[in-house]
Design an enzyme around this catalytic site. Structure first.
Site, mmCIF file in Angstrom:
data_model
loop_
_atom_site.group_PDB
_atom_site.id
_atom_site.type_symbol
_atom_site.label_atom_id
_atom_site.label_comp_id
_atom_site.label_asym_id
_atom_site.label_seq_id
_atom_site.Cartn_x
_atom_site.Cartn_y
_atom_site.Cartn_z
ATOM 1 C CG HIS A 171 21.032 6.317 64.654
ATOM 2 N ND1 HIS A 171 21.065 5.876 65.957
ATOM 3 C CD2 HIS A 171 22.237 6.930 64.452
ATOM 4 C CE1 HIS A 171 22.221 6.184 66.512
ATOM 5 N NE2 HIS A 171 22.949 6.824 65.627
ATOM 6 C CG HIS A 222 17.942 3.372 68.891
ATOM 7 N ND1 HIS A 222 17.564 4.689 69.066
ATOM 8 C CD2 HIS A 222 18.905 3.383 67.931
ATOM 9 C CE1 HIS A 222 18.277 5.470 68.264
ATOM 10 N NE2 HIS A 222 19.095 4.700 67.564
ATOM 11 C CB CYS A 226 15.140 6.112 66.923
ATOM 12 S SG CYS A 226 14.024 5.119 67.960
#
Length: 346
Positions: A322, A310, A261
């Site tokens: 993402h 994240h 990420c």
């Protein structure tokens, strides 16, 4: 008779100063952190299996983000330690040179001493010459005093640099240990997730695979609305990230063909000419925070989960771009699928 020998010079090698005590402390901390994790319970349904696997993937991502952070710290410490070791070696050479100079001055004084100065003047056949010599000796004495002060200052600097090198080397070793721990932690969580998947029937595994495949293909049908980017750099970074749609998620990867990420967000902004930190937690503090989803602009970073492990790009119309998890690809997803914390405008 005093001997004016200089100490044996130290070779100009890098000084390894990690103490056994520091190494032992690191080893003990590693042992304390190596307790075996609890095994997940056997899933009762495909839905339960998916929930457990997603939780384990999230935990693996937490460990991986900490691994990424430790890895960045390791690179920095290696550079700092190398610089300090070079400084120690140079300072040791400087100290040896000062000792040589001081020895030369002391030897000169010894050769000109041994008789009371007034008696030397009385016995001198050339008083004017003697007075010239006495002035020179006085200058030598002053020079010696200055040299001694320089020697003391150099020794103090050397001791300080050695202490700094010792601390950095201990920190370097501790960071290497943490790196291994975080890597093992992520591997353990991934192995547990795979064990859950392996416990399912072939039909159940296929069902989960079909769900992931549909999510991965959703990038072709996403309506991003007409939201505008906050800045030209944000627009550029987002465009670079869009160019990686469909690329695989890999833990610890930061491009150009696989990403985790924060690897995706840091890579995309770097292509746009902006350097941001490597980890999601650090990226959370890399710009202005935006706590209202309605005020997000395209290219803003979006931080998820309470520990900020994240991150993705805001894509518009309540969607994020993402790199989500293993088995998935870089894709669009609803911002509501994860616990939103805030946005970050770089």
């Amino acid at each position: 008779m005093a001997s004016h020998r200089r100490p044996k010079p130290a070779s100009r090698t890098r000084v390894t100063v990690l103490t056994a005590t520091a190494a032992a402390a690191v080893a003990l901390s590693a042992q304390a952190a190596s307790a075996a994790p609890a095994k997940p319970s056997k899933p009762t349904s495909v839905k339960d299996a998916k929930a457990q696997v997603d939780t384990l993937y999230s935990q693996a991502e937490q460990a991986t983000e900490k691994y990424n952070g430790a890895n960045e710290k390791l690179k920095s410490l290696q550079t700092e330690t190398s610089t300090l070791q070079d400084q120690v070696a140079r300072q040791q050479e400087h100290l040896n040179t000062l000792r040589d100079s001081l020895g030369t001055i002391a030897a000169s004084q010894y050769r000109g001493g041994g008789i009371d100065p007034s008696l030397q003047l009385f016995l001198s056949s050339n008083p004017d010459s003697y007075l010239d010599q006495a002035t020179a000796l006085d200058q030598i004495s002053s020079l010696q005093s200055s040299a001694l002060q320089q020697l003391q200052d150099a020794k103090r600097t050397l001791d300080q640099e050695r202490a700094e090198a010792t601390a950095k080397l201990a920190e370097l070793q501790a960071t290497r240990t943490e790196l291994g721990q975080r890597k093992n932690e992520a591997k353990t969580k991934l192995a547990q997730a795979q064990a859950i998947l392996n416990s399912l029937t072939a039909a159940q595994r296929q069902q989960l695979a079909n769900d992931d495949a549909r999510a991965n293909r959703s990038t072709d049908r996403v309506d991003l609305g007409d939201a505008k980017p906050a800045t030209a750099r944000a627009a550029s970074a987002f465009a670079y990230a869009q160019g990686k749609l469909g690329k695989s998620y890999v833990y610890g990867a930061s491009g150009p063909n696989t990403f985790d990420c924060s690897g995706l967000t840091s890579w995309a902004y770097r292509q746009a000419g902006v350097t941001i930190p490597r980890t999601a937690e650090e990226q959370a503090s890399a710009g202005t925070r935006i706590y209202s989803e309605s005020k997000l602009s395209v290219g803003d970073l979006v931080i998820f989960y309470g520990d900020y492990h994240h991150v993705g790009f805001y894509a518009g119309n309540g969607m994020v771009l993402h790199a989500p998890k293993p088995g998935a690809v870089v894709r669009y997803e609803s911002i509501g699928n994860m616990p939103f914390q805030f946005g970050v405008r770089i």
